[in-house]
Design a protein around this motif. Structure first.
Motif, short mmCIF file in Angstrom:
data_model
loop_
_atom_site.label_atom_id
_atom_site.label_comp_id
_atom_site.label_asym_id
_atom_site.label_seq_id
_atom_site.Cartn_x
_atom_site.Cartn_y
_atom_site.Cartn_z
N ALA A 73 0.85 -1.18 0.00
CA ALA A 73 0.00 0.00 0.00
C ALA A 73 0.89 1.24 0.00
N GLY A 74 0.51 2.22 -0.79
CA GLY A 74 1.28 3.45 -0.86
C GLY A 74 0.44 4.60 -1.34
N THR A 75 1.06 5.77 -1.40
CA THR A 75 0.34 6.96 -1.85
C THR A 75 0.58 7.26 -3.33
N THR A 76 1.42 6.44 -3.97
CA THR A 76 1.63 6.53 -5.42
C THR A 76 1.81 5.11 -5.95
N PRO A 77 1.55 4.89 -7.23
CA PRO A 77 1.82 3.58 -7.81
C PRO A 77 3.30 3.19 -7.68
N ASP A 78 4.21 4.16 -7.81
CA ASP A 78 5.64 3.86 -7.70
C ASP A 78 6.01 3.33 -6.32
N GLU A 79 5.40 3.87 -5.27
CA GLU A 79 5.67 3.36 -3.92
C GLU A 79 5.27 1.90 -3.81
N VAL A 80 4.11 1.56 -4.35
CA VAL A 80 3.61 0.18 -4.27
C VAL A 80 4.52 -0.75 -5.07
N ASP A 109 4.76 -15.91 -7.49
CA ASP A 109 3.99 -16.10 -8.72
C ASP A 109 4.07 -14.87 -9.60
N GLU A 110 4.71 -15.03 -10.74
CA GLU A 110 4.77 -13.94 -11.69
C GLU A 110 3.46 -13.76 -12.43
N ASP A 111 2.70 -14.82 -12.59
CA ASP A 111 1.47 -14.73 -13.39
C ASP A 111 0.27 -14.20 -12.61
N THR A 112 0.45 -13.85 -11.36
CA THR A 112 -0.67 -13.33 -10.58
C THR A 112 -0.49 -11.86 -10.23
N PHE A 113 0.46 -11.19 -10.85
CA PHE A 113 0.67 -9.78 -10.55
C PHE A 113 -0.46 -8.97 -11.19
N PRO A 114 -1.37 -8.45 -10.40
CA PRO A 114 -2.41 -7.61 -10.98
C PRO A 114 -1.90 -6.18 -11.14
N SER A 115 -2.70 -5.37 -11.71
CA SER A 115 -2.37 -3.95 -11.82
C SER A 115 -2.39 -3.31 -10.45
N ILE A 116 -1.68 -2.22 -10.33
CA ILE A 116 -1.79 -1.39 -9.14
C ILE A 116 -3.09 -0.62 -9.27
N VAL A 117 -3.89 -0.61 -8.21
CA VAL A 117 -5.19 0.04 -8.27
C VAL A 117 -5.31 1.13 -7.21
N VAL A 118 -6.11 2.13 -7.51
CA VAL A 118 -6.38 3.19 -6.55
C VAL A 118 -7.65 2.82 -5.78
N ASP A 119 -7.63 3.07 -4.49
CA ASP A 119 -8.80 2.83 -3.63
C ASP A 119 -9.74 4.01 -3.79
N LEU A 120 -10.89 3.76 -4.40
CA LEU A 120 -11.84 4.84 -4.68
C LEU A 120 -12.66 5.25 -3.46
N GLU A 121 -12.63 4.45 -2.41
CA GLU A 121 -13.48 4.73 -1.25
C GLU A 121 -12.73 5.28 -0.05
N ASN A 122 -11.40 5.12 -0.02
CA ASN A 122 -10.63 5.53 1.16
C ASN A 122 -9.49 6.45 0.76
N LYS A 123 -9.07 7.28 1.69
CA LYS A 123 -7.92 8.19 1.54
C LYS A 123 -7.04 8.02 2.78
N THR A 124 -5.81 8.52 2.68
CA THR A 124 -4.95 8.53 3.85
C THR A 124 -5.53 9.51 4.87
N TYR A 125 -4.98 9.48 6.06
CA TYR A 125 -5.44 10.36 7.14
C TYR A 125 -5.38 11.83 6.72
N ASP A 126 -4.37 12.15 5.87
CA ASP A 126 -4.23 13.54 5.44
C ASP A 126 -4.78 13.80 4.03
N GLY A 127 -5.62 12.89 3.51
CA GLY A 127 -6.37 13.13 2.29
C GLY A 127 -5.72 12.69 0.98
#
Length: 144
Positions: A73-80, A109-127
Motif C-alpha cells: 500500500a502506498g500513496t503513489t503507484p511507484d511506492e507500491v 507467482d509472476e502470473d498473478t501480478f495484478p495492476s496497481i489500483v487506486v482505492d476509490l473509497e478511502n484516503k490517507t489520514y491527510d487526504g
C-alpha cells in the motif's frame, strides 16, 4: 506442537522485514497502527492455512504448502511497485530455515501480478490517494 502455517508466514515475514528499510513497516496478518500513525508505503503479509500434499502412493508424508498474499500500500503507484519488488526479491528462490521442517524454495507467482489500483473509497489520514497491489509467495516444506 508445530504449526506449519504460522511457521511459513513467520519465515517469510522475517525475510521481507530484513530486506526493507526500517522506515517501511511490514505487518503480519493485520495493520496495528491507527490511520494517523501509518507510514507510507507499507506491506502486509496475509498468511493462509497449509494445504497438505499427498504426493505418493504411500499417502501423506508431512508435506505442506502455503500461498501467502503480500499486499503493498502506498500513496503513489511507484511506492507500491517499489515495496512489492523488494519483497519479491527478498523471497523468490530463497530457502528459509524453519526448525523441524525441510523447506523448498519460495516461489513468487509472476502470473498473478495484478495492476496497481487506486482505492476509490478511502484516503490517507491527510487526504492523499491510496494505491494497492499484491503478489503471492508459495512455500512447500516437509517434516525434517
Amino acid at each position: 506442537m508445530p504449526d506449519p502455517s504460522r511457521d511459513h508466514a513467520k519465515a517469510q515475514f522475517d525475510l521481507v522485514r530484513a530486506a526493507l528499510p526500517e522506515n517501511v513497516d511490514v505487518y503480519l496478518a493485520k495493520v496495528d497502527k491507527a490511520d494517523a500513525d501509518l507510514r507510507w508505503p507499507y506491506l502486509v503479509l496475509w498468511p493462509a492455512p497449509v494445504s497438505r500434499v499427498v504426493d505418493s502412493a504411500d499417502g501423506y508424508a508431512g508435506q505442506v504448502r502455503t500461498r501467502t498474499q503480500i499486499t503493498g500500500a502506498g500513496t503513489t503507484p511507484d511506492e507500491v511497485l517499489a515495496v512489492l519488488d523488494r519483497a519479491s526479491a527478498a523471497l523468490h528462490c530463497v530457502t528459509p530455515a524453519i526448525p523441524g521442517r525441510s523447506c523448498g524454495w519460495i516461489r513468487v507467482d509472476e502470473d498473478t501480478f495484478p495492476s496497481i489500483v487506486v482505492d476509490l473509497e478511502n484516503k490517507t489520514y491527510d487526504g492523499r490517494d491510496i494505491y494497492t497491489g499484491f503478489i503471492f509467495a508459495e512455500l512447500t516444506s516437509t517434516l525434517a
